[in-house]
Motif scaffolding. Structure first.
Motif, PDB file in Angstrom:
ATOM      1  N   LYS A 161       0.794  -1.227   0.108  1.00 31.35           N
ATOM      2  CA  LYS A 161      -0.009   0.006  -0.224  1.00 31.35           C
ATOM      3  C   LYS A 161       0.810   1.160   0.101  1.00 31.35           C
ATOM      4  O   LYS A 161       0.748   2.191   0.819  1.00 31.35           O
ATOM      5  N   VAL A 162       1.908   1.417  -0.878  1.00 33.32           N
ATOM      6  CA  VAL A 162       2.620   2.445  -1.210  1.00 33.32           C
ATOM      7  C   VAL A 162       1.936   3.916  -1.074  1.00 33.32           C
ATOM      8  O   VAL A 162       2.280   4.837  -0.557  1.00 33.32           O
ATOM      9  N   LYS A 203       8.696   7.814  -6.448  1.00 35.15           N
ATOM     10  CA  LYS A 203       8.873   6.517  -7.201  1.00 35.15           C
ATOM     11  C   LYS A 203       9.415   5.778  -6.037  1.00 35.15           C
ATOM     12  O   LYS A 203      10.755   6.120  -5.807  1.00 35.15           O
ATOM     13  N   LEU A 204       8.920   4.589  -5.679  1.00 37.90           N
ATOM     14  CA  LEU A 204       9.528   3.763  -4.592  1.00 37.90           C
ATOM     15  C   LEU A 204       9.807   2.354  -5.445  1.00 37.90           C
ATOM     16  O   LEU A 204       8.981   1.683  -5.716  1.00 37.90           O
ATOM     17  N   LYS A 224       8.395   9.217   5.946  1.00 36.00           N
ATOM     18  CA  LYS A 224       7.975   8.299   6.796  1.00 36.00           C
ATOM     19  C   LYS A 224       7.359   6.861   5.835  1.00 36.00           C
ATOM     20  O   LYS A 224       6.355   7.144   5.237  1.00 36.00           O
ATOM     21  N   PHE A 225       8.029   5.808   5.998  1.00 37.53           N
ATOM     22  CA  PHE A 225       7.460   4.805   5.271  1.00 37.53           C
ATOM     23  C   PHE A 225       6.149   4.077   5.684  1.00 37.53           C
ATOM     24  O   PHE A 225       5.287   3.752   5.156  1.00 37.53           O
ATOM     25  N   ILE A 261       6.984  -0.449   4.048  1.00 36.37           N
ATOM     26  CA  ILE A 261       8.134  -1.399   3.658  1.00 36.37           C
ATOM     27  C   ILE A 261       7.802  -2.710   4.640  1.00 36.37           C
ATOM     28  O   ILE A 261       7.729  -2.475   5.780  1.00 36.37           O
ATOM     29  N   VAL A 262       7.831  -3.902   4.100  1.00 37.14           N
ATOM     30  CA  VAL A 262       7.619  -5.149   4.801  1.00 37.14           C
ATOM     31  C   VAL A 262       8.521  -6.044   4.606  1.00 37.14           C
ATOM     32  O   VAL A 262       9.496  -6.056   3.357  1.00 37.14           O
ATOM     33  N   ASP A 263       9.079  -7.048   5.328  1.00 35.20           N
ATOM     34  CA  ASP A 263      10.075  -8.253   4.934  1.00 35.20           C
ATOM     35  C   ASP A 263       9.128  -9.158   4.172  1.00 35.20           C
ATOM     36  O   ASP A 263       8.014  -9.205   4.379  1.00 35.20           O
TER      37      ASP A 263
END
Length: 362
Positions: A62-63, A78-79, A103-104, A108-110
């Motif tokens: 959910k960027v 752009k990520l 702030k991410f 960002i997840v593993d």
């Protein structure tokens, strides 16, 4: 001997029981940043590209909803993910002497257990210092009297009353599960603060969303602890329409019923002063015509209406016509345009093909 063989065989087979394999304890740790291409807290930064290296391979979630960059970007950043690296590109031009915060916020997840990285802020400045003002508080849903989780707190540098429905905010934060929010590294100045439960994540107020009253704040002072939000219902009762005026420099807008709400008129993105008819159903704006087309926006309460007004200036340009008449020995010359002045030296007066002096002209 046969009995002994059977006994040993049974003993051996009884030792070959099947056991379930375990993979150890479940990984609950979020990914951690171990290196950045530009250190957090750096100043005089001109680059819009940033590399973040993590302690494990990562993915995203959910960027567009979770990634927060302040000041807010008009063009989406752009990520990109490459293994254990996150590559962030800011597509907006960086503003001089401005502190930026990334702030991410869980995007960002593993890759193993989808554990999100939550509490991390990356800060840099395009100037020689970092802004240091901060504000914090809580947001409550007045319809349930419960904390508003994942609510936007939006800050605007503009003082326009209808700003929350027109443009994206300058700074944004989100509330946690207890409705708490916090801004850090803000410039010390006045802002308009609005809390918004943004259902479609467009950072603007839409029908049936929850919103607070806009509040003027100064980041150098403490703000009230709790902000209440309430439902916003968008009823389009007014129906303005452009009138076809026959004179240049006059714009008129008719409204289907008398105005009882505040209306603002914008011409080419600039707010204008207008006249409202005694019956409060017609807006008249006087201007100096210099172009054929005007972009018209009118806001009534929280409703917006836009028009393109076309009024060709060429239709008002008529050729000069002179009409002569005689009265008591005087020759009277009339024009279809108002006469501003007369240059007698450029007048040639002929009577029966003879040039006559034109000194007595008034």
């Amino acid at each position: 001997m046969r009995k002994l063989y059977i006994f040993l065989s049974c003993l051996l087979f009884s030792c070959a029981s099947i056991q379930t394999l375990t993979g150890g304890e479940k990984d609950l740790a979020p990914p951690k940043i171990i290196k950045t291409s530009i250190d957090s807290g750096s100043t005089n930064i001109a680059s819009n590209f940033f590399r973040f290296t993590f302690d494990e391979n990562i993915g995203t979630s959910k960027v567009n909803e979770l990634l927060l960059i302040s000041p807010t970007q008009q063009k989406n950043p752009k990520l990109e993910i490459k293994g254990a690296q996150a590559l962030l590109t800011l597509n907006d031009t960086l503003t001089p002497n401005t502190t930026y915060t990334v702030k991410f916020n869980g995007c960002i997840v593993d890759v193993n257990e989808n554990n999100p990285m939550l509490d991390y802020s990356y800060i840099f400045s395009t100037g020689g210092y970092l802004d240091s003002a901060s504000i914090s508080g809580y947001v409550k849903d007045i319809t349930t009297n419960l904390p508003c989780e994942n609510c936007n707190i939006q800050l605007y540098a503009s003082k326009n009353d209808s700003i929350v429905i027109k443009i994206k905010p300058d700074y944004i934060a989100k509330t946690n599960e207890i409705g708490y929010f916090q801004f850090n590294n803000l410039p010390t100045r006045n802002f308009k603060l609005v809390a918004l439960k943004d259902g479609n994540n467009n950072l603007m107020l839409d029908n049936n969303e929850l919103v607070s009253l806009a509040k003027e704040i100064y980041t150098g002072k403490t703000i009230p602890d709790t902000i209440s939000i309430f439902p916003f219902y968008h009823y389009v009762d007014y129906k303005p329409s452009l009138l076809n005026t026959k004179e240049p420099g006059i714009l008129q807008i008719a409204i289907n019923k008398p105005l009882t709400h505040v209306a603002h008129l914008y011409i080419d993105d600039s707010i204008k002063v207008y006249q409202l008819s005694p019956s409060r159903d017609t807006i008249t704006y006087y201007y100096q015509p210099t172009q054929d087309t005007l972009n018209v926006l009118i806001t009534i309460d929280t409703n917006q209406f836009s028009f393109i007004y076309i009024n060709r200036l060429s239709q008002y340009i008529k050729p000069i016509r002179l009409i002569t008449s005689n009265f008591n020995g005087l020759t009277i010359i009339k024009s279809n345009y108002r006469i501003k002045g007369i240059d007698k030296g450029k007048i040639l007066l002929l009577i029966d093909s003879n040039v006559v002096s034109a000194t007595d002209i008034y």
